[in-house]
Design a protein around this motif. Structure first.
Motif, PDB file in Angstrom:
ATOM      1  N   ARG A 105      -3.066   4.322  -5.609  1.00 14.49           N
ATOM      2  CA  ARG A 105      -1.857   3.571  -5.940  1.00 14.49           C
ATOM      3  C   ARG A 105      -0.607   4.273  -5.416  1.00 14.49           C
ATOM      4  N   ASN A 106      -0.618   5.592  -5.440  1.00 16.04           N
ATOM      5  CA  ASN A 106       0.550   6.364  -5.026  1.00 16.04           C
ATOM      6  C   ASN A 106       0.738   6.408  -3.514  1.00 16.04           C
ATOM      7  N   THR A 107      -0.293   6.006  -2.768  1.00 10.78           N
ATOM      8  CA  THR A 107      -0.191   6.031  -1.306  1.00 10.78           C
ATOM      9  C   THR A 107       0.030   4.652  -0.697  1.00 10.78           C
ATOM     10  N   LEU A 108      -0.090   3.596  -1.489  1.00 10.03           N
ATOM     11  CA  LEU A 108      -0.005   2.245  -0.939  1.00 10.03           C
ATOM     12  C   LEU A 108       1.312   1.928  -0.229  1.00 10.03           C
ATOM     13  N   PRO A 109       2.459   2.477  -0.662  1.00  7.45           N
ATOM     14  CA  PRO A 109       3.689   2.173   0.079  1.00  7.45           C
ATOM     15  C   PRO A 109       3.691   2.692   1.515  1.00  7.45           C
ATOM     16  N   THR A 110       2.698   3.491   1.877  1.00  5.67           N
ATOM     17  CA  THR A 110       2.569   3.938   3.264  1.00  5.67           C
ATOM     18  C   THR A 110       2.391   2.753   4.202  1.00  5.67           C
ATOM     19  N   TYR A 111       1.571   1.804   3.790  1.00  2.00           N
ATOM     20  CA  TYR A 111       1.127   0.766   4.722  1.00  2.00           C
ATOM     21  C   TYR A 111       2.242  -0.114   5.284  1.00  2.00           C
ATOM     22  N   PRO A 112       3.174  -0.620   4.485  1.00  7.81           N
ATOM     23  CA  PRO A 112       4.228  -1.433   5.083  1.00  7.81           C
ATOM     24  C   PRO A 112       5.038  -0.680   6.140  1.00  7.81           C
ATOM     25  N   VAL A 113       5.270   0.619   5.903  1.00  7.58           N
ATOM     26  CA  VAL A 113       6.042   1.403   6.862  1.00  7.58           C
ATOM     27  C   VAL A 113       5.261   1.605   8.157  1.00  7.58           C
ATOM     28  N   VAL A 114       4.022   2.066   8.024  1.00  3.30           N
ATOM     29  CA  VAL A 114       3.214   2.328   9.208  1.00  3.30           C
ATOM     30  C   VAL A 114       2.928   1.034   9.968  1.00  3.30           C
ATOM     31  N   ASN A 115       2.607  -0.021   9.240  1.00  2.84           N
ATOM     32  CA  ASN A 115       2.330  -1.298   9.904  1.00  2.84           C
ATOM     33  C   ASN A 115       3.544  -1.802  10.674  1.00  2.84           C
ATOM     34  N   SER A 116       4.723  -1.625  10.099  1.00  2.00           N
ATOM     35  CA  SER A 116       5.941  -2.041  10.775  1.00  2.00           C
ATOM     36  C   SER A 116       6.160  -1.244  12.066  1.00  2.00           C
ATOM     37  N   LEU A 117       5.896   0.042  11.996  1.00  2.19           N
ATOM     38  CA  LEU A 117       6.030   0.880  13.191  1.00  2.19           C
ATOM     39  C   LEU A 117       5.047   0.443  14.278  1.00  2.19           C
ATOM     40  N   MET A 118       3.805   0.187  13.893  1.00  4.24           N
ATOM     41  CA  MET A 118       2.790  -0.211  14.861  1.00  4.24           C
ATOM     42  C   MET A 118       3.174  -1.530  15.534  1.00  4.24           C
ATOM     43  N   ARG A 119       3.547  -2.504  14.732  1.00  5.84           N
ATOM     44  CA  ARG A 119       3.887  -3.816  15.286  1.00  5.84           C
ATOM     45  C   ARG A 119       5.162  -3.729  16.126  1.00  5.84           C
ATOM     46  N   GLY A 120       6.113  -2.902  15.692  1.00  7.50           N
ATOM     47  CA  GLY A 120       7.344  -2.736  16.449  1.00  7.50           C
ATOM     48  C   GLY A 120       7.104  -2.132  17.823  1.00  7.50           C
ATOM     49  N   GLU A 121       6.082  -1.302  17.929  1.00 11.77           N
ATOM     50  CA  GLU A 121       5.739  -0.689  19.207  1.00 11.77           C
ATOM     51  C   GLU A 121       4.814  -1.581  20.039  1.00 11.77           C
ATOM     52  N   GLY A 122       4.419  -2.718  19.482  1.00 13.13           N
ATOM     53  CA  GLY A 122       3.536  -3.620  20.206  1.00 13.13           C
ATOM     54  C   GLY A 122       2.090  -3.180  20.224  1.00 13.13           C
ATOM     55  N   ASP A 123       1.731  -2.268  19.319  1.00 11.81           N
ATOM     56  CA  ASP A 123       0.362  -1.762  19.260  1.00 11.81           C
ATOM     57  C   ASP A 123      -0.432  -2.635  18.300  1.00 11.81           C
ATOM     58  N   GLU A 124      -0.889  -3.780  18.797  1.00 11.58           N
ATOM     59  CA  GLU A 124      -1.526  -4.759  17.942  1.00 11.58           C
ATOM     60  C   GLU A 124      -2.864  -4.274  17.398  1.00 11.58           C
ATOM     61  N   GLU A 125      -3.646  -3.560  18.199  1.00  8.99           N
ATOM     62  CA  GLU A 125      -4.959  -3.110  17.748  1.00  8.99           C
ATOM     63  C   GLU A 125      -4.839  -2.117  16.593  1.00  8.99           C
ATOM     64  N   THR A 126      -3.914  -1.167  16.733  1.00 14.44           N
ATOM     65  CA  THR A 126      -3.747  -0.189  15.667  1.00 14.44           C
ATOM     66  C   THR A 126      -3.139  -0.840  14.433  1.00 14.44           C
ATOM     67  N   TYR A 127      -2.260  -1.806  14.649  1.00 10.34           N
ATOM     68  CA  TYR A 127      -1.717  -2.569  13.524  1.00 10.34           C
ATOM     69  C   TYR A 127      -2.851  -3.243  12.752  1.00 10.34           C
ATOM     70  N   ARG A 128      -3.792  -3.854  13.464  1.00 16.28           N
ATOM     71  CA  ARG A 128      -4.930  -4.503  12.805  1.00 16.28           C
ATOM     72  C   ARG A 128      -5.774  -3.484  12.049  1.00 16.28           C
ATOM     73  N   ALA A 129      -5.906  -2.284  12.619  1.00 13.53           N
ATOM     74  CA  ALA A 129      -6.705  -1.244  11.961  1.00 13.53           C
ATOM     75  C   ALA A 129      -6.083  -0.830  10.635  1.00 13.53           C
ATOM     76  N   THR A 130      -4.784  -0.571  10.645  1.00 10.83           N
ATOM     77  CA  THR A 130      -4.135  -0.142   9.407  1.00 10.83           C
ATOM     78  C   THR A 130      -4.072  -1.284   8.389  1.00 10.83           C
ATOM     79  N   LYS A 131      -3.930  -2.510   8.857  1.00  6.38           N
ATOM     80  CA  LYS A 131      -3.974  -3.640   7.936  1.00  6.38           C
ATOM     81  C   LYS A 131      -5.352  -3.738   7.287  1.00  6.38           C
ATOM     82  N   GLY A 132      -6.398  -3.409   8.039  1.00  2.99           N
ATOM     83  CA  GLY A 132      -7.732  -3.414   7.464  1.00  2.99           C
ATOM     84  C   GLY A 132      -7.873  -2.389   6.359  1.00  2.99           C
TER      85      GLY A 132
END
Length: 286
Positions: A237-264
């Motif tokens: 529970r204490n680590t879940l806020p990581t995902y919106p930040v990291v996912n935003s960075l991945m998508r902002g860089e156009g790294d769709e595959e890694t974005y899908r991985a972290t969303k998984g």
């Protein structure tokens, strides 16, 4: 209904390109990952504000928590296995004195950045080495604590790593790790379809599939290699806020595959199938 896990992978190509992003002056990448390459920890996750600056503080907090669980104190000899850019070593260097701090990694670029940016304070000693986690180049009984901060899933063998950690630790020494731990029911499902999804995951991500290990297997592994599991911290529970930040960075860089991985990973974590845990083991036999 079981989630579709055929596209989930812990191997994140984004991190392999970070040194280039740093050299290009990518301020967001530098703030988010210039020191630590692991998730963040929020004591109160409802107060996470979603900013990169907040995430950077949370990543440092996770490093503090792991070292606290490991019962690190002044005057110890510490090995950080899979040290990334040396963030955990840097944190220990700033918090403790009379320390022998060693970080190992198999990635040359990460080690070079660690050597450039992390410098020993007075009375501390720091060294970074290229080495395999499963073939540690150290003599027996040479460390007080071994850390593996969000890296053990990338090692070729957990058992070989545990045996090597036991060999180099003093009697009573600690091995402390953090890992993504599947609940037993999900792990059974994963094992049933792992072979079927392996080819697809490698073709999609260019790496081996998720290397999960449930808690019961960690306990068995500890017993077989001379350790006892002495502390378990479920901080999902204490680590879940990581995902919106990291996912935003991945998508902002156009790294769709890694974005899908972290969303998984995020879906598994939010559904309670995958837990982010700190495990601390103590040497229990000579």
């Amino acid at each position: 209904m079981s989630p579709d896990i055929s596209n989930y992978s812990i191997s994140l190509p984004y991190f392999d390109s970070l040194t280039q992003k740093f050299s290009e002056g990518d301020a967001d990448a530098l703030l988010a990952f210039g020191r630590h390459l692991h998730w963040g920890y929020w004591s109160d996750p409802t107060k996470a504000d979603g900013s990169i600056a907040d995430f950077a503080i949370a990543a440092e907090n996770l490093s503090h928590l792991i070292t606290d669980v490991a019962q690190i104190q002044h005057g110890l000899s510490i090995l950080d296995v899979g040290c990334g850019f040396g963030g955990t070593i840097a944190s220990l260097n700033e918090r403790f004195s009379n320390m022998n701090l060693v970080g190992i990694n198999i990635n040359n670029e990460q080690l070079l950045r660690a050597e450039r940016t992390v410098h020993a304070l007075p009375n501390n000693h720091i060294k970074f080495l290229k080495a395999d986690a499963c073939q540690l180049p150290f003599s027996d009984d040479s460390f007080d604590v071994v850390l593996a901060v969000e890296s053990i899933f990338a090692f070729s063998s957990r058992e070989h790593f545990f045996r090597e950690a036991r060999r180099i630790l003093h009697l009573g020494g600690r091995l402390t790790i953090c890992d993504f731990i599947p609940i037993q029911a999900f792990y059974r499902t994963w094992k049933l379809i792992e072979k079927a999804t392996k080819t697809l995951v490698i073709r999609t991500y260019g790496s081996r599939p998720v290397n999960f290990c449930p808690l019961i297997e960690y306990k068995e592994l500890a017993k077989a290699t001379g350790f006892e599991l002495v502390q378990t911290e479920n901080i999902t529970r204490n680590t879940l806020p990581t995902y919106p930040v990291v996912n935003s960075l991945m998508r902002g860089e156009g790294d769709e595959e890694t974005y899908r991985a972290t969303k998984g990973l995020e879906r598994l974590s939010r559904r309670g199938l995958l837990q982010y845990m700190i495990l601390s083991f103590q040497v229990s036999s000579p």
